[in-house]
Design a protein around this motif. Structure first.
Motif, short mmCIF file in Angstrom:
data_model
loop_
_atom_site.label_atom_id
_atom_site.label_comp_id
_atom_site.label_asym_id
_atom_site.label_seq_id
_atom_site.Cartn_x
_atom_site.Cartn_y
_atom_site.Cartn_z
N HIS A 126 0.81 -1.23 0.00
CA HIS A 126 0.00 0.00 0.00
C HIS A 126 0.84 1.28 0.00
N LEU A 127 1.82 1.32 -0.90
CA LEU A 127 2.66 2.51 -0.98
C LEU A 127 2.10 3.52 -1.97
N ASP A 128 1.21 3.04 -2.86
CA ASP A 128 0.74 3.88 -3.95
C ASP A 128 -0.79 3.91 -3.94
N ARG A 129 -1.34 4.95 -3.35
CA ARG A 129 -2.80 5.08 -3.22
C ARG A 129 -3.50 5.11 -4.58
N ARG A 130 -2.86 5.82 -5.55
CA ARG A 130 -3.46 5.97 -6.88
C ARG A 130 -3.57 4.59 -7.55
N ARG A 135 -6.49 -0.34 -9.25
CA ARG A 135 -6.57 -1.79 -9.15
C ARG A 135 -7.99 -2.22 -8.78
N ARG A 136 -8.58 -1.43 -7.87
CA ARG A 136 -9.97 -1.74 -7.47
C ARG A 136 -10.92 -1.56 -8.64
#
Ligand SMILES: [Mn+2]
Length: 254
Positions: A126-130, A135-136
């Motif tokens: 979870h280092l990249d929120r964007r 992905r979701r």
């Protein structure tokens, strides 16, 4: 058959670049060699640069690899496929054609008394929120159904164009993107440490990073494991083999 080894291959990105057919043939020759001693073959994802399984239509290409995979499965070799961020839309195509276990997320594999934590590697730590958000969106069933309604020239044109563009964009933005970022900045390593803190694993085997690496890692509770990133078949043509209590990286030789 079956033999005594596990083979791991990852990130062939078939369909990308002008040498895709050559890469596919080389990968097939490795699969041919596996026939002699493989008990299990684990595909770690992004084997295809893009795939979308329609109800009645199969994307063109990759026939040699699909045939070889089916041949191994038919011979009794256990096959696993962890979907990557490029081939996440394989859905049930492979499992409808051969005896293969598909995985959407990292999973535990047991073999020879050893415990392996295995996965593709994207979106971990979870280092990249964007990216988490993207992905979701890509993994949402409704979006996948809507995507399937678009004309195929549009979906494949869009996806293949974006795949190449995004790869070049990432490299331009960060030329060292494929280098090891350090224990506290590698999403996969952070994820492995977290899992290792809850239960022991002998090995953590992932792809996605395109750089082969073997590195001992330790969880906060003192649990230790060997993290192996298999590298890729796109640039390096390497793979990993577990045999007799050892997990090692190999370069493919003609
Ligand atoms: Mn990937």
């Amino acid at each position: 058959m079956p033999g005594k080894k596990i083979y791991f291959v990852t990130d062939a990105h078939l369909g990308a670049g002008h040498d895709s057919m050559l890469r596919e043939k080389q990968l097939c020759s490795l699969l041919e060699q596996m026939k002699a001693d493989a008990a299990m073959v684990v595909f770690l994802g992004d084997i295809f640069d893009f795939w979308f399984t329609y109800k009645h239509v199969v994307p063109r290409g990759h026939i040699r690899l699909l045939g070889r995979m089916a041949e191994l499965a038919d011979a009794g070799v256990k096959l696993h496929f962890f979907i990557g961020n490029h081939d996440m839309w394989l859905f049930d195509y492979l499992s409808s054609q051969m005896d293969i276990t598909m995985h959407d997320d990292p999973a535990t594999l047991l073999f020879d008394g050893k415990k392996f934590l295995v996965g593709h590697g994207d979106g971990l730590g979870h280092l990249d929120r964007r990216y988490d958000c993207l992905r979701r969106i890509f993994r949402c069933r409704l979006n996948q159904r809507l995507f399937a309604l678009l004309p195929q020239w549009m979906t494949f044109g869009l996806a293949l164009g974006w795949s190449g563009h995004s790869r070049k964009g990432h490299i331009k933005k960060n030329p060292t993107i494929f280098e090891y970022q350090g224990d506290d900045r590698e999403g996969i390593v952070l994820y492995c440490k977290q899992r290792l803190n809850q239960e022991p694993f002998d090995y953590c085997v992932f792809g996605h990073r395109h750089t082969p690496l073997t590195r001992p890692i330790t969880a906060p509770n003192g649990n230790q494991t060997l993290y192996v990133n298999v590298g890729d078949w796109l640039i390096h043509r390497n793979y990993a083999v577990y045999s007799d209590g050892h997990l090692t990286l190999h370069d493919w030789q003609t």
